[in-house]
Motif scaffolding. Structure first.
Motif, PDB file in Angstrom:
ATOM      1  N   TYR A 184       0.830  -1.203   0.000  1.00  0.00           N
ATOM      2  CA  TYR A 184       0.000   0.000   0.000  1.00  0.00           C
ATOM      3  C   TYR A 184       0.868   1.259   0.000  1.00  0.00           C
ATOM      4  CZ  TYR A 184      -3.731  -3.232   1.095  1.00  0.00           C
ATOM      5  OH  TYR A 184      -4.617  -4.269   1.040  1.00  0.00           O
ATOM      6  N   GLU A 185       0.211   2.395  -0.153  1.00  0.00           N
ATOM      7  CA  GLU A 185       0.944   3.644   0.030  1.00  0.00           C
ATOM      8  C   GLU A 185       1.441   3.703   1.469  1.00  0.00           C
ATOM      9  OE1 GLU A 185      -1.375   7.047  -1.017  1.00  0.00           O
ATOM     10  OE2 GLU A 185      -1.986   6.148  -2.920  1.00  0.00           O
ATOM     11  N   LEU A 186       2.611   4.280   1.646  1.00  0.00           N
ATOM     12  CA  LEU A 186       3.228   4.271   2.975  1.00  0.00           C
ATOM     13  C   LEU A 186       2.353   4.969   4.018  1.00  0.00           C
ATOM     14  CD1 LEU A 186       6.938   4.984   1.997  1.00  0.00           C
ATOM     15  CD2 LEU A 186       5.980   2.824   2.821  1.00  0.00           C
ATOM     16  N   GLU A 187       1.743   6.085   3.638  1.00  0.00           N
ATOM     17  CA  GLU A 187       0.913   6.832   4.582  1.00  0.00           C
ATOM     18  C   GLU A 187      -0.256   5.973   5.056  1.00  0.00           C
ATOM     19  OE1 GLU A 187       2.116   8.022   1.789  1.00  0.00           O
ATOM     20  OE2 GLU A 187       3.531   9.454   2.679  1.00  0.00           O
ATOM     21  N   LYS A 188      -0.843   5.248   4.110  1.00  0.00           N
ATOM     22  CA  LYS A 188      -1.991   4.404   4.444  1.00  0.00           C
ATOM     23  C   LYS A 188      -1.556   3.260   5.363  1.00  0.00           C
ATOM     24  CE  LYS A 188      -5.544   1.507   2.422  1.00  0.00           C
ATOM     25  NZ  LYS A 188      -5.922   0.725   1.230  1.00  0.00           N
ATOM     26  N   ALA A 189      -0.443   2.622   5.033  1.00  0.00           N
ATOM     27  CA  ALA A 189       0.049   1.497   5.846  1.00  0.00           C
ATOM     28  C   ALA A 189       0.393   1.958   7.264  1.00  0.00           C
ATOM     29  CB  ALA A 189       1.277   0.870   5.178  1.00  0.00           C
ATOM     30  N   ALA A 190       1.045   3.116   7.366  1.00  0.00           N
ATOM     31  CA  ALA A 190       1.403   3.629   8.693  1.00  0.00           C
ATOM     32  C   ALA A 190       0.156   3.928   9.506  1.00  0.00           C
ATOM     33  CB  ALA A 190       2.265   4.884   8.548  1.00  0.00           C
ATOM     34  N   ALA A 191      -0.867   4.431   8.844  1.00  0.00           N
ATOM     35  CA  ALA A 191      -2.128   4.725   9.546  1.00  0.00           C
ATOM     36  C   ALA A 191      -2.787   3.438  10.029  1.00  0.00           C
ATOM     37  CB  ALA A 191      -3.070   5.502   8.619  1.00  0.00           C
ATOM     38  N   VAL A 192      -2.691   2.375   9.244  1.00  0.00           N
ATOM     39  CA  VAL A 192      -3.231   1.076   9.666  1.00  0.00           C
ATOM     40  C   VAL A 192      -2.504   0.576  10.903  1.00  0.00           C
ATOM     41  CG1 VAL A 192      -3.378  -1.370   9.034  1.00  0.00           C
ATOM     42  CG2 VAL A 192      -4.078   0.383   7.395  1.00  0.00           C
ATOM     43  N   LEU A 193      -1.182   0.701  10.892  1.00  0.00           N
ATOM     44  CA  LEU A 193      -0.380   0.279  12.040  1.00  0.00           C
ATOM     45  C   LEU A 193      -0.824   1.036  13.295  1.00  0.00           C
ATOM     46  CD1 LEU A 193       3.511  -0.118  12.063  1.00  0.00           C
ATOM     47  CD2 LEU A 193       2.258   0.788  14.012  1.00  0.00           C
ATOM     48  N   ALA A 194      -0.891   2.342  13.184  1.00  0.00           N
ATOM     49  CA  ALA A 194      -1.280   3.162  14.343  1.00  0.00           C
ATOM     50  C   ALA A 194      -2.706   2.839  14.770  1.00  0.00           C
ATOM     51  CB  ALA A 194      -1.136   4.640  14.000  1.00  0.00           C
ATOM     52  N   GLY A 195      -3.585   2.620  13.802  1.00  0.00           N
ATOM     53  CA  GLY A 195      -4.989   2.340  14.123  1.00  0.00           C
ATOM     54  C   GLY A 195      -5.157   1.013  14.832  1.00  0.00           C
ATOM     55  N   GLU A 196      -4.443  -0.021  14.369  1.00  0.00           N
ATOM     56  CA  GLU A 196      -4.572  -1.349  14.970  1.00  0.00           C
ATOM     57  C   GLU A 196      -4.135  -1.332  16.426  1.00  0.00           C
ATOM     58  OE1 GLU A 196      -5.817  -4.183  13.775  1.00  0.00           O
ATOM     59  OE2 GLU A 196      -5.214  -5.499  15.421  1.00  0.00           O
ATOM     60  N   GLN A 197      -3.096  -0.563  16.725  1.00  0.00           N
ATOM     61  CA  GLN A 197      -2.547  -0.549  18.086  1.00  0.00           C
ATOM     62  C   GLN A 197      -3.022   0.699  18.832  1.00  0.00           C
ATOM     63  OE1 GLN A 197      -2.032  -3.613  17.807  1.00  0.00           O
ATOM     64  NE2 GLN A 197      -0.161  -3.615  19.004  1.00  0.00           N
ATOM     65  N   SER A 198      -4.288   1.060  18.644  1.00  0.00           N
ATOM     66  CA  SER A 198      -4.737   2.326  19.175  1.00  0.00           C
ATOM     67  C   SER A 198      -6.194   2.228  19.597  1.00  0.00           C
ATOM     68  CB  SER A 198      -4.514   3.383  18.101  1.00  0.00           C
ATOM     69  OG  SER A 198      -4.672   4.659  18.614  1.00  0.00           O
ATOM     70  N   MET A 212       9.943   7.520   6.525  1.00  0.00           N
ATOM     71  CA  MET A 212      11.150   7.733   5.728  1.00  0.00           C
ATOM     72  C   MET A 212      11.219   6.658   4.639  1.00  0.00           C
ATOM     73  SD  MET A 212      13.391   8.500   9.117  1.00  0.00           S
ATOM     74  CE  MET A 212      12.172   7.576  10.079  1.00  0.00           C
ATOM     75  N   PRO A 213      10.782   7.004   3.425  1.00  0.00           N
ATOM     76  CA  PRO A 213      10.687   6.008   2.354  1.00  0.00           C
ATOM     77  C   PRO A 213      12.056   5.435   1.978  1.00  0.00           C
ATOM     78  CG  PRO A 213       9.534   8.037   1.772  1.00  0.00           C
ATOM     79  CD  PRO A 213      10.367   8.334   2.973  1.00  0.00           C
ATOM     80  N   LEU A 214      12.072   4.159   1.657  1.00  0.00           N
ATOM     81  CA  LEU A 214      13.269   3.494   1.153  1.00  0.00           C
ATOM     82  C   LEU A 214      12.932   2.930  -0.235  1.00  0.00           C
ATOM     83  CD1 LEU A 214      14.158   1.707   4.502  1.00  0.00           C
ATOM     84  CD2 LEU A 214      15.391   3.633   3.506  1.00  0.00           C
ATOM     85  N   GLU A 215      13.609   1.869  -0.642  1.00  0.00           N
ATOM     86  CA  GLU A 215      13.391   1.325  -1.985  1.00  0.00           C
ATOM     87  C   GLU A 215      12.051   0.582  -2.097  1.00  0.00           C
ATOM     88  OE1 GLU A 215      15.193   0.099   0.351  1.00  0.00           O
ATOM     89  OE2 GLU A 215      15.203  -2.093   0.327  1.00  0.00           O
ATOM     90  N   SER A 216      11.634   0.331  -3.330  1.00  0.00           N
ATOM     91  CA  SER A 216      10.508  -0.553  -3.592  1.00  0.00           C
ATOM     92  C   SER A 216      11.035  -1.821  -4.259  1.00  0.00           C
ATOM     93  CB  SER A 216       9.478   0.125  -4.498  1.00  0.00           C
ATOM     94  OG  SER A 216       8.915   1.230  -3.828  1.00  0.00           O
ATOM     95  N   VAL A 217      10.388  -2.957  -3.985  1.00  0.00           N
ATOM     96  CA  VAL A 217      10.846  -4.236  -4.537  1.00  0.00           C
ATOM     97  C   VAL A 217       9.686  -4.938  -5.226  1.00  0.00           C
ATOM     98  CG1 VAL A 217      12.678  -4.502  -2.814  1.00  0.00           C
ATOM     99  CG2 VAL A 217      10.391  -5.436  -2.362  1.00  0.00           C
ATOM    100  N   LYS A 218      10.018  -5.951  -6.026  1.00  0.00           N
ATOM    101  CA  LYS A 218       8.981  -6.621  -6.818  1.00  0.00           C
ATOM    102  C   LYS A 218       8.431  -7.875  -6.167  1.00  0.00           C
ATOM    103  CE  LYS A 218      10.340  -4.806 -11.302  1.00  0.00           C
ATOM    104  NZ  LYS A 218      11.048  -5.066 -12.555  1.00  0.00           N
ATOM    105  N   GLU A 219       9.158  -8.405  -5.169  1.00  0.00           N
ATOM    106  CA  GLU A 219       8.686  -9.612  -4.485  1.00  0.00           C
ATOM    107  C   GLU A 219       8.484  -9.294  -3.014  1.00  0.00           C
ATOM    108  OE1 GLU A 219       7.970 -12.613  -5.673  1.00  0.00           O
ATOM    109  OE2 GLU A 219       8.464 -12.035  -7.740  1.00  0.00           O
ATOM    110  N   LYS A 228      -1.246  -4.155  -6.128  1.00  0.00           N
ATOM    111  CA  LYS A 228      -1.866  -3.900  -7.434  1.00  0.00           C
ATOM    112  C   LYS A 228      -0.846  -3.369  -8.432  1.00  0.00           C
ATOM    113  CE  LYS A 228      -6.499  -3.128  -5.657  1.00  0.00           C
ATOM    114  NZ  LYS A 228      -7.410  -2.111  -5.126  1.00  0.00           N
ATOM    115  N   SER A 229       0.100  -2.568  -7.916  1.00  0.00           N
ATOM    116  CA  SER A 229       1.122  -1.986  -8.804  1.00  0.00           C
ATOM    117  C   SER A 229       2.255  -2.968  -9.074  1.00  0.00           C
ATOM    118  CB  SER A 229       1.696  -0.726  -8.160  1.00  0.00           C
ATOM    119  OG  SER A 229       2.490  -1.085  -7.038  1.00  0.00           O
ATOM    120  N   GLY A 230       2.269  -4.079  -8.335  1.00  0.00           N
ATOM    121  CA  GLY A 230       3.373  -5.021  -8.465  1.00  0.00           C
ATOM    122  C   GLY A 230       4.581  -4.642  -7.623  1.00  0.00           C
TER     123      GLY A 230
END
Lengths: 415, 415
Positions: A14-28, A54-61, A70-72
């Motif tokens: 997912y987009e990083l912002e969305k994933a981080a929000a899920v993390l915070a939401g689950e533990q909140s 702090m974004p890092l690289e993206s990978v295919k697997e 969805k974007s692979g």
């Protein structure tokens, strides 16, 4: 209000912002139904907060199984999330459930590792930290200005208390500072715990009476809580100075209960650690892990060793040693236990990279199988460390120290 | 002499026989120096034994970092290794260190998972197992012939004891059997543990006085040992019937100490489990994991749910439920706690695959957000399970049960 920050290395489809929000939401606080009286102020007070992405690289697997991208692409990042300590106070198990807990279950992550924890100032006041730590363990063993030299009883299972005590006698006479049970050994059919304590402490106390030096022996008391407390007391009464706990097997509440007795140095063995750490994108890193056990009060903790026989890299070992030497609760430190395939040759690289002698340096074969016998083995380790601190190379140390030279002949490869 | 067998799924760059021997050697007597008196008989008695090697496929990429394969292939297999119980007796932490311990550190493995444990007969005599288990939890809640229906308090953090108690009152009147704290909630700034117990037990006791039915509330006592014991006693004195522990956060010795009190049903929450299990070739599988906690005495344990919101497959959930229903210590069973995204629609598939109603079936939104209110939500879940047991399809159940039909309208996708 003080906050605790968890630092994570994540991978997500997912987009990083969305994933981080899920993390915070689950533990909140969670919000799946509106609750009468639940105000924005309450949410602000109790909800987890995403502090940094702090974004890092993206990978295919994906690193581990999870949702399909969805974007692979699977995006990696370091993120930081904080919680008010109002949520859990000074409750370490609930802190762990907050920082880790269900996060590893989330399909939104194809990788998640807790890298470090930032603790607030009041934790230092509340948690006393280790009773002995580096300074206390040095005092108990009367070792200054060099690493404590230690070894482990082998075979780990099968020796009688008398055989073990005879080996401890040999090691004590060789000048060893520290000896420990194997983590597989606590109370076995042919080596009852109490019999082993009796036999070994007789040797150690006799040696102390003669020489003034008391070898520290870490008896493995890992067991149910009542048994651990009984055996702890047994060690105290026999004049022992240390007990060993398998941290992951005993668990945090049991370990804290034992550390709280504050009469013996607690040797923290991290067996099981590979399960929590070996995958680069799953589990927990040592800088975070060691903080939890230091808050519990552990005096010594295993960090593996440079050029070890296990899978861990030297970089990781160096980071672990440095983490142990950072002050934590009440400004205390924990003694890093260096082991796994050590024989003295690694002293040079260990010192070069860490610039410390505040270590418990454990060798097995490097002591017992030394060509000059165990005394030669202990002396060779002391020499290796002296040479390392003096800034000698291994070759220079070989010229200066005959016992260390014999170690290199037996254990060393070309250097 | 009785033996304990560990069943492992492994991956290795070495020949399987060699890798299995390394595993057994690492967790066994060790032989790096010859010890006077160490006979072949002693080795036979205490050494780990490779019992079986069942080769599987070979792959070209290692599952986790480790030694590099010379042939370029990494070989997978199921293997079985056994230990004499003379080595550790009935000491669960040392058993864990033996079955897992340093194994995950071995560079000879590029994957290692503990799949199951075979325990000897005498373990059943020594460990009492859960005090309540399935039968006892049914008696405490007066529920027969259907799953216990449960829910969790949300938001998990932020509600006052009074708000929480008001929600419990609504749920009790709706006919709920079981309610639990979130694992993030134990004692928070605005919901002190004792205040929450007071407020909630007043509601539960009043409801029991009126109706004869006592709702089981799992208060999260996870904390240091002394605090857990104090709060356990507080629940007992308030007339409560259950306490919750975050198993991984508290650890085995702490959990065993609480279970040994044997006055409350212990709800075992497995948060943190993903860290131990999510990678297919690292950690531990649930059939092995649940045995350890059942020996400790846990009465209820989380198993996730069919079509859950987390990453786990239905096959894995079914295996977990089946594992819980196998008799263990003293012939006892443990109540599987089904949760995560459940609303009743999954009852049909859950029953079809497990053929059991011996479950604690947890729903959140499925109850609180039901169109007919919480009462409709609880009734709809009971209906779903009745329909499932009667062998109805979801469509047939929709025709028969109006409340369940409303659940499907709100929560269901086409089925």
């Amino acid at each position: 209000m003080e906050r605790i920050t968890g630092k994570y290395y994540i991978e997500t489809p997912y987009e990083l912002e969305k994933a981080a929000a899920v993390l915070a939401g689950e533990q909140s606080s969670g919000t799946f139904v509106a609750i009468p009286g639940e105000t924005e102020e309450l949410k602000q007070r109790f909800a987890a907060r995403v502090e940094k992405i702090m974004p890092l690289e993206s990978v295919k697997e994906p690193a581990i199984p999870g949702a399909t991208s969805k974007s692979g692409l699977y995006h990696r990042a370091n993120i930081e999330v904080s919680w008010s300590i109002e949520n859990f106070g000074y409750n370490l198990p609930v802190l762990i459930s907050t920082l880790q807990g269900n996060l590893y279950e989330l399909t939104q992550f194809t990788g998640l590792k807790l890298m470090d924890i930032e603790l607030p100032a009041s934790y230092s006041g509340h948690f006393k930290g280790p009773q002995f730590g580096i300074t206390g363990c040095r005092e108990l063993t009367q070792v200054q200005d060099r690493p404590l030299i230690g070894t482990i009883i082998k075979p780990s299972i099968g020796m009688s208390p008398q055989q073990t005590a005879a080996l401890v006698k040999t090691l004590a006479e060789a000048g060893i500072d520290f000896v420990k049970d194997d983590e597989l050994q606590s109370s076995a059919a042919n080596s009852k715990f109490e019999d082993r304590v009796d036999a070994i402490m007789r040797v150690i106390n006799d040696h102390a009476d003669k020489t003034g030096k008391k070898v520290m022996y870490a008896f493995n008391i890992s067991d149910e809580t009542d048994s651990m407390l009984r055996r702890y007391e047994y060690i105290v009464n026999a004049g022992g100075t240390c007990a060993m706990l398998s941290l992951n097997s005993v668990g945090l509440s049991g370990v804290k209960k034992i550390c709280d007795q504050r009469q013996l140095a607690i040797h923290g063995h991290r067996n099981g650690w590979g399960m929590l750490n070996r995958h680069p994108l799953l589990g927990i890193e040592f800088p975070a892990y060691q903080k939890l056990w230091r808050l519990a009060g552990v005096d010594q903790i295993h960090v593996n060793g440079i050029q070890n026989k296990f899978w861990e890299s030297d970089d990781s070992v160096v980071r672990s040693i440095e983490a142990c030497l950072q002050p934590l609760a009440n400004g205390t430190t924990v003694l890093p236990v260096v082991s796994s395939g050590q024989w003295g040759g690694q002293a040079f690289e260990t010192y070069r990279r860490t610039q410390t002698v505040d270590l418990l340096y454990m060798a097995g074969g490097g002591i017992m199988a030394h060509p000059d016998g165990p005394t030669g083995g202990v002396v060779a380790l002391q020499q290796a460390w002296q040479g390392a601190v003096y800034g000698l190379t291994q070759q220079e140390a070989v010229k200066k120290y005959p016992e260390f030279a014999n170690s290199v002949k037996k254990f060393g490869t070309s250097s």
